[in-house]
Design an enzyme around this catalytic site. Structure first.
Site, mmCIF file in Angstrom:
data_model
loop_
_atom_site.group_PDB
_atom_site.id
_atom_site.type_symbol
_atom_site.label_atom_id
_atom_site.label_comp_id
_atom_site.label_asym_id
_atom_site.label_seq_id
_atom_site.Cartn_x
_atom_site.Cartn_y
_atom_site.Cartn_z
ATOM 1 N N GLU A 49 15.751 -26.319 -8.357
ATOM 2 C CA GLU A 49 16.754 -26.420 -9.419
ATOM 3 C C GLU A 49 16.089 -25.951 -10.707
ATOM 4 O OE1 GLU A 49 19.978 -29.171 -11.836
ATOM 5 O OE2 GLU A 49 18.419 -30.204 -10.701
ATOM 6 N N GLU A 65 23.855 -35.071 -13.912
ATOM 7 C CA GLU A 65 24.164 -35.881 -15.089
ATOM 8 C C GLU A 65 25.261 -35.244 -15.946
ATOM 9 O OE1 GLU A 65 20.116 -36.179 -15.766
ATOM 10 O OE2 GLU A 65 20.057 -38.328 -15.386
ATOM 11 N N TYR A 66 25.125 -33.942 -16.180
ATOM 12 C CA TYR A 66 26.126 -33.247 -17.003
ATOM 13 C C TYR A 66 27.476 -33.195 -16.307
ATOM 14 C CZ TYR A 66 23.092 -31.531 -20.768
ATOM 15 O OH TYR A 66 22.272 -31.440 -21.864
ATOM 16 N N GLU A 67 27.443 -33.045 -15.002
ATOM 17 C CA GLU A 67 28.705 -32.979 -14.245
ATOM 18 C C GLU A 67 29.479 -34.278 -14.401
ATOM 19 O OE1 GLU A 67 27.977 -31.891 -10.221
ATOM 20 O OE2 GLU A 67 30.064 -32.072 -9.590
ATOM 21 N N LYS A 90 25.979 -16.463 -27.994
ATOM 22 C CA LYS A 90 25.925 -15.187 -28.727
ATOM 23 C C LYS A 90 25.618 -14.036 -27.767
ATOM 24 C CE LYS A 90 24.586 -16.925 -33.242
ATOM 25 N NZ LYS A 90 23.579 -17.966 -33.464
ATOM 26 N N ASP A 94 22.238 -23.695 -19.991
ATOM 27 C CA ASP A 94 22.558 -23.461 -21.411
ATOM 28 C C ASP A 94 23.420 -22.206 -21.545
ATOM 29 O OD1 ASP A 94 20.902 -25.582 -21.755
ATOM 30 O OD2 ASP A 94 19.278 -24.505 -22.743
HETATM 31 N N1 SAH Z 1 20.835 -29.633 -14.635
HETATM 32 C C1 SAH Z 1 20.998 -30.823 -15.458
HETATM 33 C C2 SAH Z 1 20.708 -30.544 -16.932
HETATM 34 C C3 SAH Z 1 21.577 -29.503 -17.582
HETATM 35 S S1 SAH Z 1 21.110 -29.151 -19.270
HETATM 36 C C4 SAH Z 1 22.382 -31.391 -15.270
HETATM 37 O O1 SAH Z 1 23.259 -30.691 -14.742
HETATM 38 O O2 SAH Z 1 22.605 -32.556 -15.621
HETATM 39 C C5 SAH Z 1 20.139 -27.681 -19.058
HETATM 40 C C6 SAH Z 1 18.662 -27.985 -18.872
HETATM 41 O O3 SAH Z 1 17.993 -26.771 -18.583
HETATM 42 C C7 SAH Z 1 17.988 -28.539 -20.116
HETATM 43 O O4 SAH Z 1 17.231 -29.679 -19.781
HETATM 44 C C8 SAH Z 1 17.105 -27.396 -20.611
HETATM 45 O O5 SAH Z 1 15.953 -27.835 -21.296
HETATM 46 C C9 SAH Z 1 16.791 -26.678 -19.328
HETATM 47 N N2 SAH Z 1 16.535 -25.247 -19.494
HETATM 48 C C10 SAH Z 1 17.302 -24.385 -20.182
HETATM 49 N N3 SAH Z 1 16.798 -23.153 -20.153
HETATM 50 C C11 SAH Z 1 15.678 -23.206 -19.396
HETATM 51 C C12 SAH Z 1 14.711 -22.244 -18.991
HETATM 52 N N4 SAH Z 1 14.801 -20.972 -19.388
HETATM 53 N N5 SAH Z 1 13.684 -22.648 -18.241
HETATM 54 C C13 SAH Z 1 13.581 -23.950 -17.853
HETATM 55 N N6 SAH Z 1 14.461 -24.898 -18.207
HETATM 56 C C14 SAH Z 1 15.503 -24.545 -18.962
#
Ligand code: SAH
Length: 214
Positions: free
Chosen positions: A43, A195-197, A123, A119
């Site tokens: 993941e 968690e986000y879901e 932009k 994320d």
């Molecule tokens: N997968 C989790 C968190 C989602 S938030 C969920 O669904 O609950 C997105 C997470 O990805 C954040 O913790 C952020 O720090 C991490 N993240 C974003 N870009 C990243 C990258 N390029 N490399 C590693 N981690 C990254």
């Protein structure tokens, strides 16, 4: 997800046996890390690691590696792991920026990649930073088995539309797509909430998901 810098988080992570340090040295050696030849699933952007750890409990014959770029966030996953009644032998964490992923896993070393609520980088000039961009797809190409799958979940409609469009030019295709996962019986089978879901679906947002392959 960015938590405040937590004093000592780097030290705690540094001492954790669940975290793989200098991961580029393990390229080609992941069976050695886990002590078996089970498939390795990743993941990328795991946050606090709930999805990864729940998956690991559900599927003990799969090895799970969670990648997270912020040590303050990874710390939460490490703490959660330490609270488990029994340590999960099939989980490891890496603190790294996903861009360098092909330095850490060899060709065909990974059976599946999960991207959950990545994320959005809204932009246009930041499109290359999206974990579902063609630039990232070509990185995944290098480590994913030929029949390996990429699974992506998000509630962000714009990001999802972009992500679907990126597949074909990069040589991928969507095998399954839903714009409302929680009302899609077939794709919901075996679904583990992140968690986000949980947060976004409880606010009434529909969850989009694709399963893609080359
Ligand atoms: N997968 C989790 C968190 C989602 S938030 C969920 O669904 O609950 C997105 C997470 O990805 C954040 O913790 C952020 O720090 C991490 N993240 C974003 N870009 C990243 C990258 N390029 N490399 C590693 N981690 C990254």
């Amino acid at each position: 997800m960015r938590l405040r810098n937590i004093a000592g988080s780097r030290e705690i992570i540094g001492e954790s046996g669940f975290v793989v340090h200098s991961p580029e040295r393990q390229k080609g050696n992941w069976p050695g890390i886990f002590g078996n030849n089970n498939p390795v699933h990743l993941e990328i952007g795991m946050g606090k690691g709930r999805f990864l750890m729940d998956m690991a409990k559900e599927h003990p014959a799969i090895n799970y590696v969670g990648i997270e770029k912020y040590s303050s966030v990874l710390l939460r996953a490490v703490q959660k792991m330490e609270q488990e009644p029994a340590p999960l032998p099939n989980v490891r964490f890496i603190r790294m920026e996903a861009e360098a992923i092909a330095d850490v896993f060899g060709q065909g070393e990974v059976g599946r990649i999960y991207l959950n609520f990545s994320d959005p980088w809204p932009k246009d000039r930041h499109a290359k930073r999206r974990l579902t961009s063609r630039e990232f797809l070509s990185r995944y190409d290098k480590l994913l088995k030929p029949d390996g799958q990429l699974e992506f979940k998000t509630d962000n409609k714009e990001l999802f539309a972009f992500s679907l469009e990126e597949l074909e030019p990069a040589g991928w295709r969507a095998k399954e797509v839903t714009y409302d996962l929680h009302h899609d019986k077939g794709m919901m089978e075996g679904n583990i909430m992140t968690e986000y879901e949980e947060r976004f679906s409880s606010m009434g947002n529909a969850i989009c998901k694709y399963v893609a392959e080359r």
